[in-house]
Design a protein around this motif. Structure first.
Motif, PDB file in Angstrom:
ATOM      1  N   GLU A 153       4.983   4.794   0.997  1.00 13.55           N
ATOM      2  CA  GLU A 153       4.283   4.687   2.270  1.00 13.55           C
ATOM      3  C   GLU A 153       3.494   5.965   2.529  1.00 13.55           C
ATOM      4  N   THR A 192       0.274   1.415   1.671  1.00 14.46           N
ATOM      5  CA  THR A 192       1.336   1.515   0.678  1.00 14.46           C
ATOM      6  C   THR A 192       0.712   1.706  -0.694  1.00 14.46           C
ATOM      7  N   TRP A 248       7.496   8.233  -0.133  1.00 16.20           N
ATOM      8  CA  TRP A 248       6.376   8.446   0.773  1.00 16.20           C
ATOM      9  C   TRP A 248       5.378   9.418   0.178  1.00 16.20           C
TER      10      TRP A 248
END
Length: 154
Positions: free
Chosen positions: A140, A122, A33
């Protein structure tokens, strides 16, 4: 015998193409992430857990992302009474171990964004290993508060 030579060459070529690389993916990536940043921010960070289930160390030599002009691996270290970010030329994932790229420690620096990046998108990050392997990992983009909501795990 000459009529079999083209067939033999085709069979050898086809066999070598189907065999593929000598090894399958050697690293596992989890929880990738990136915290959302203001649209004008010149950098973003990337966090992920990397596991090496193999029997040999794997060295990551480079990371890249088409949405950024440059991607570097950095480590936060206490030096001369201050926390400093130090660029790493490579990252070794020891055999049978896991390394967390996490806030306050080792992490990716995603620099020179090529466009505005928003929460929910993304980022496609590609890691290259010293063995010549390319591993694509989707990161993400989450709100900054993801850190408190479990975006970071060790």
């Amino acid at each position: 015998m000459s009529q079999f030579r083209p067939f033999l060459m085709f069979a050898l070529l086809a066999g070598s193409l189907m065999a593929g690389p000598a090894s399958a993916q050697t690293l596992e990536f989890e929880g990738a992430w990136s915290p959302e940043a203001p649209p004008v921010a010149p950098v973003m960070a990337g966090y992920v857990r990397i596991t090496n289930p193999g029997t040999e160390d794997v060295v990551i030599t480079t990371a890249r992302c088409p949405d950024f002009g440059k991607v570097e691996i950095h480590d936060m270290r206490h030096q001369d009474g201050m926390m400093r970010m130090i660029k790493q030329e490579s990252l070794t994932i020891p055999a049978g171990e896991q390394i967390a790229l996490a806030p306050g420690g080792m992490h990716l620096m995603l620099m020179k964004p090529q466009r505005a990046i928003k929460r929910g998108e993304t980022l496609d990050v590609t890691f290259e290993t010293a063995a010549g392997e390319s591993i694509n990992v989707p990161f993400e983009v989450k709100p900054q508060s993801a850190r408190e909501q479990g975006g970071q795990h060790h």
